[in-house]
Design an enzyme around this catalytic site. Structure first.
Site, PDB file in Angstrom:
ATOM      1  N   GLU A 412      31.748  36.090  40.402  1.00 23.54           N
ATOM      2  CA  GLU A 412      30.437  36.383  40.176  1.00 23.54           C
ATOM      3  C   GLU A 412      30.491  37.784  39.403  1.00 23.54           C
ATOM      4  OE1 GLU A 412      27.211  35.761  42.756  1.00 23.54           O
ATOM      5  OE2 GLU A 412      28.148  33.948  43.310  1.00 23.54           O
TER       6      GLU A 412
HETATM    7  C1  LIG Z   1      37.129  29.803  43.627  1.00 24.48           C
HETATM    8  C2  LIG Z   1      36.233  30.053  42.369  1.00 24.48           C
HETATM    9  C3  LIG Z   1      35.102  29.536  42.276  1.00 24.48           C
HETATM   10  C4  LIG Z   1      34.231  30.042  41.169  1.00 24.48           C
HETATM   11  N1  LIG Z   1      33.034  29.371  41.123  1.00 24.48           N
HETATM   12  C5  LIG Z   1      32.164  29.429  39.955  1.00 24.48           C
HETATM   13  C6  LIG Z   1      30.952  28.767  39.908  1.00 24.48           C
HETATM   14  O1  LIG Z   1      30.393  28.317  40.534  1.00 24.48           O
HETATM   15  N2  LIG Z   1      30.363  29.005  38.769  1.00 24.48           N
HETATM   16  C7  LIG Z   1      30.661  29.661  37.604  1.00 24.48           C
HETATM   17  O2  LIG Z   1      30.139  29.740  36.567  1.00 24.48           O
HETATM   18  N3  LIG Z   1      31.830  30.455  37.688  1.00 24.48           N
HETATM   19  C8  LIG Z   1      32.599  30.293  38.777  1.00 24.48           C
HETATM   20  N4  LIG Z   1      34.016  30.814  39.040  1.00 24.48           N
HETATM   21  C9  LIG Z   1      34.495  31.607  37.988  1.00 24.48           C
HETATM   22  C10 LIG Z   1      34.479  33.180  38.155  1.00 24.48           C
HETATM   23  O3  LIG Z   1      33.141  33.734  38.232  1.00 24.48           O
HETATM   24  C11 LIG Z   1      35.398  33.640  37.200  1.00 24.48           C
HETATM   25  O4  LIG Z   1      36.720  33.529  37.479  1.00 24.48           O
HETATM   26  C12 LIG Z   1      35.346  35.258  36.980  1.00 24.48           C
HETATM   27  O5  LIG Z   1      33.903  35.539  36.256  1.00 24.48           O
HETATM   28  C13 LIG Z   1      36.362  35.933  36.255  1.00 24.48           C
HETATM   29  O6  LIG Z   1      36.672  35.222  34.897  1.00 24.48           O
HETATM   30  P1  LIG Z   1      38.153  34.708  34.701  1.00 24.48           P
HETATM   31  O7  LIG Z   1      38.447  34.140  35.920  1.00 24.48           O
HETATM   32  O8  LIG Z   1      38.046  34.020  33.381  1.00 24.48           O
HETATM   33  O9  LIG Z   1      38.876  36.169  34.480  1.00 24.48           O
HETATM   34  P2  LIG Z   1      38.937  36.952  33.232  1.00 24.48           P
HETATM   35  O10 LIG Z   1      37.664  37.201  32.432  1.00 24.48           O
HETATM   36  O11 LIG Z   1      40.274  36.669  32.582  1.00 24.48           O
HETATM   37  O12 LIG Z   1      39.420  38.367  33.855  1.00 24.48           O
HETATM   38  C14 LIG Z   1      40.738  38.566  34.589  1.00 24.48           C
HETATM   39  C15 LIG Z   1      40.900  39.896  34.894  1.00 24.48           C
HETATM   40  O13 LIG Z   1      40.733  40.847  33.770  1.00 24.48           O
HETATM   41  C16 LIG Z   1      40.017  42.115  34.242  1.00 24.48           C
HETATM   42  N5  LIG Z   1      38.921  42.126  33.147  1.00 24.48           N
HETATM   43  C17 LIG Z   1      38.192  41.300  32.328  1.00 24.48           C
HETATM   44  N6  LIG Z   1      37.470  41.929  31.865  1.00 24.48           N
HETATM   45  C18 LIG Z   1      37.696  43.417  31.928  1.00 24.48           C
HETATM   46  C19 LIG Z   1      36.948  44.480  31.424  1.00 24.48           C
HETATM   47  N7  LIG Z   1      35.746  44.539  30.616  1.00 24.48           N
HETATM   48  N8  LIG Z   1      37.087  45.637  32.038  1.00 24.48           N
HETATM   49  C20 LIG Z   1      38.194  45.684  32.629  1.00 24.48           C
HETATM   50  N9  LIG Z   1      38.999  44.709  33.177  1.00 24.48           N
HETATM   51  C21 LIG Z   1      38.523  43.688  32.834  1.00 24.48           C
HETATM   52  C22 LIG Z   1      39.514  42.118  35.611  1.00 24.48           C
HETATM   53  O14 LIG Z   1      40.525  42.488  36.486  1.00 24.48           O
HETATM   54  C23 LIG Z   1      39.464  40.380  35.704  1.00 24.48           C
HETATM   55  O15 LIG Z   1      39.548  40.181  37.304  1.00 24.48           O
HETATM   56  C24 LIG Z   1      34.751  30.698  40.230  1.00 24.48           C
HETATM   57  C25 LIG Z   1      36.070  31.187  40.257  1.00 24.48           C
HETATM   58  C26 LIG Z   1      36.800  30.872  41.317  1.00 24.48           C
HETATM   59  C27 LIG Z   1      38.305  31.303  41.436  1.00 24.48           C
END
Ligand SMILES: Cc1cc2nc3c(=O)[nH]c(=O)nc-3n(C[C@H](O)[C@H](O)[C@H](O)COP(=O)(O)OP(=O)(O)OC[C@H]3O[C@@H](n4cnc5c(N)ncnc54)[C@H](O)[C@@H]3O)c2cc1C
Length: 577
Positions: A412
């Protein structure tokens, strides 16, 4: 315009559309950034109206009884929340707690709902994430933006748990960059339907939900642009394909996190939620609610850790002493107590902002999410350490709690993205371009803003209140100075943003603590209690929080940023073996 400028322009445009829809009352967080203490939103400490409190007490008693039967270790082992648990959650009313009574919900406020989620968060993170996915975000867009017809059609079965909801925003290319949704929704020639194509991943409840709120791109009429729109999609629609029903994972294993594809799925236009092309606003508003209940769940888990740690520290003996007799263990217990107190206060006040109709509470919900998830991580780590080797084994709950809590800093909105968001949105007023922000800050600097008054009722809190006022004044001064020193490049300077956001979060947290403490003292006085309530945890929190604020602000000028960035640059370029 080069590519970078074009990207920045696009981001600014999106932010304008999302955040600054029109004139709004000054919220608490925006006030902080301007050196004001907008006391109306935070004092007196909010209370649930008496009639609802009675109903909430009944609901909590029922919920506790139900949760006493819950086996979180078994849910974790089986990587499943059994249907009978889901039915039970429906029966005790938590799956539609905030839905209007006319659709079968309980009509609870966010504050009351947070009390329910805190209780679930105390017991089982899988269950609390499941409830959040269904109620806080899964059916939230329907509750907030649905028409009467849509609510009448969908809600009755969703609020009982007979049907389940999910919220599907994340995709391969749209994680932190939520606006980069690629799923397409093309209108049919007669305009009666939209054809959806694309894939979603990491979606809680994806394969068990009966109704999914799905974000997809629709064409903007009269242009070659597209914008995000929210759709209600059901898995019985031809072309709905589950790619992975339950991705194997480290924590919150009871939840079903899945991947699905939509292949030429025909969705009636009646299933659009909210205005066409405003899906990003819909999604981020939904997430505001999710972040608030996140705070509640983290508070519950922190309280469990504190209780476990106290039990162990009072019984385990080494060197002929109980662990609780060692100062380094006391330090952990005290810090956990202080943080748990603050987490609860911050959750309550943030939820009340929603209940009381503050239009824009995005900064506060972001601060709550970052603060409570970071504190919980520390709290679990401290409890783990106090248990020593025994925490490592699966017969105790701490290894599961540690695994479960790790998602909180990522889901989130990752804490990094939200930290940057808090600083950048806090620094700007409605609709300001950077030059206007700069000019405003220059004017404010000249205007010698006064130390704001923090109006507590209790005499014994006056010193803390004055200190908070002085910290806000220093914060405002430091923010203005940073803007003047760094000018527009500050938009990309995340190390500076982190300190500004960190100070803002602690100022918000200490405000919530002071407000709660004031209310407790006043309540005891009205009741004629002879001994004042124990304020040690609140006092400690305030002391530590003010110290952190000073540390964040002095770090704006005294830091190793250049060296840190040079090291990262060097290592990112060479990738050591
Ligand atoms: C168990 C689980 C349940 C989930 N449930 C849902 C759901 O019900 N619905 C839904 O829509 N999504 C869901 N998600 C998705 C979740 O919201 C995303 O994993 C989250 O938004 C991060 O996106 P990403 O995993 O693609 O990481 P990325 O966007 O690749 O980011 C990885 C890391 O990079 C860093 N980063 C990224 N951007 C920046 C920035 N601008 N500045 C500095 N650092 C940055 C942060 O440290 C981040 O943790 C779920 C994820 C998990 C693991």
């Amino acid at each position: 315009m080069n590519k970078l400028d074009a990207q920045r322009q696009k981001e600014i445009q999106q932010a304008e559309e999302l955040l600054f829809a029109g004139p709004q009352a000054l919220g608490f967080a925006k006030g902080l950034f301007q050196g004001h203490f907008v006391s109306d939103w935070v004092m007196p400490y909010p209370r649930i109206p008496a009639a609802q409190q009675t109903e909430l007490n009944k609901a909590l008693a029922e919920l506790r009884q139900f949760l006493d039967e819950l086996d979180p270790a078994e849910i974790d082992r089986q990587a499943d929340i059994p249907r009978k648990v889901i039915d039970g959650l429906g029966r005790v009313g938590v799956l539609g707690a905030t839905a209007p009574v006319e659709y079968g919900g309980r009509g609870f406020t966010q504050m009351a709902n947070c009390k329910l989620l805190e209780e679930i968060g105390r017991r089982c993170a899988s269950t609390s994430v499941f409830v959040n996915a269904h109620h806080s975000i899964g059916i939230r867009a329907l509750l907030l933006f649905g028409t009467h017809e849509q609510k009448q059609k969908w809600l009755p079965k969703l609020v009982t748990g007979e049907q389940l909801g999910a919220f599907a925003l994340t995709e391969q290319e749209a994680g932190s960059d939520a606006a980069n949704v690629q799923m397409q929704a093309r209108p049919t020639d007669d305009g009666a339907h939209f054809i959806l194509n694309g894939e979603k991943r990491y979606i809680t409840n994806a394969a068990i939900a009966h109704v999914l709120t799905v974000m997809a791109r629709t064409p903007v009429p009269g242009s070659d642009k597209t914008a995000i729109t929210a759709f209600l999609v059901t898995p019985d629609m031809p072309g709905f394909t589950v790619l992975d029903a339950r991705m194997q994972k480290m924590g919150i294993r009871g939840t079903a996190t899945g991947r699905f594809a939509l292949r030429d799925v025909k969705v009636p236009k009646e299933n659009i939620l909210g205005p066409m092309g405003k899906g990003l606003k819909v999604a981020l508003t939904v997430l505001d609610f999710g972040r608030t209940t996140f705070g509640a769940c983290c508070t519950g888990a922190a309280k469990t850790c504190l209780r476990l740690a106290i039990d162990h520290a009072n019984t385990r003996k080494q060197f002929n002493k109980t662990l609780g007799e060692f100062d380094l263990v006391k330090k952990k217990i005290a810090r956990m107590a202080a943080d748990a107190y603050a987490m609860e206060a911050m959750t309550t006040i943030t939820a009340s902002l929603i209940d009381r109709g503050l239009e824009d509470y995005m900064i506060e919900t972001a601060m709550l999410k970052v603060f409570t998830t970071e504190r919980l991580w520390e709290v679990i780590n401290d409890a783990f350490q106090i248990y020593g080797g025994s925490a490592y084994f699966v017969d105790l709950p701490l290894e599961r709690m540690l695994r479960d809590a790790r998602i909180n800093q990522i889901g989130e909105g990752s804490n990094e993205v939200l930290t940057s968001f808090v600083a950048l949105v806090g620094m700007r007023g409605p609709g300001m371009e950077f030059k206007e922000i700069y000019d405003t800050m220059m004017n404010r600097l000249g205007a010698a803003i006064r130390v704001p008054d923090v109006p507590v009722k209790s005499e014994q809190l006056r010193a803390h209140a004055r200190q908070l006022g002085r910290c806000i004044w220093r914060f405002n001064f430091a923010v203005n100075r940073a803007l003047i020193a760094y000018r527009e490049p500050i938009l990309d300077m995340q190390l500076v943003q982190e300190r500004i956001a960190g100070a803002a979060m602690d100022l918000f947290a200490s405000t919530c603590v002071l407000s709660r403490q004031d209310a407790e003292i006043q309540f005891a006085r009205r009741n004629g209690d002879s001994a004042p309530p124990d304020q040690s945890a609140a006092d400690l929190f305030l002391r530590q929080s003010f110290r952190r604020v000073r540390h964040f602000l002095s770090g704006l000028t005294d830091n190793d940023d250049k060296s840190l960035l040079a090291t990262a640059k060097s290592y990112l370029a060479k990738r050591p073996s």
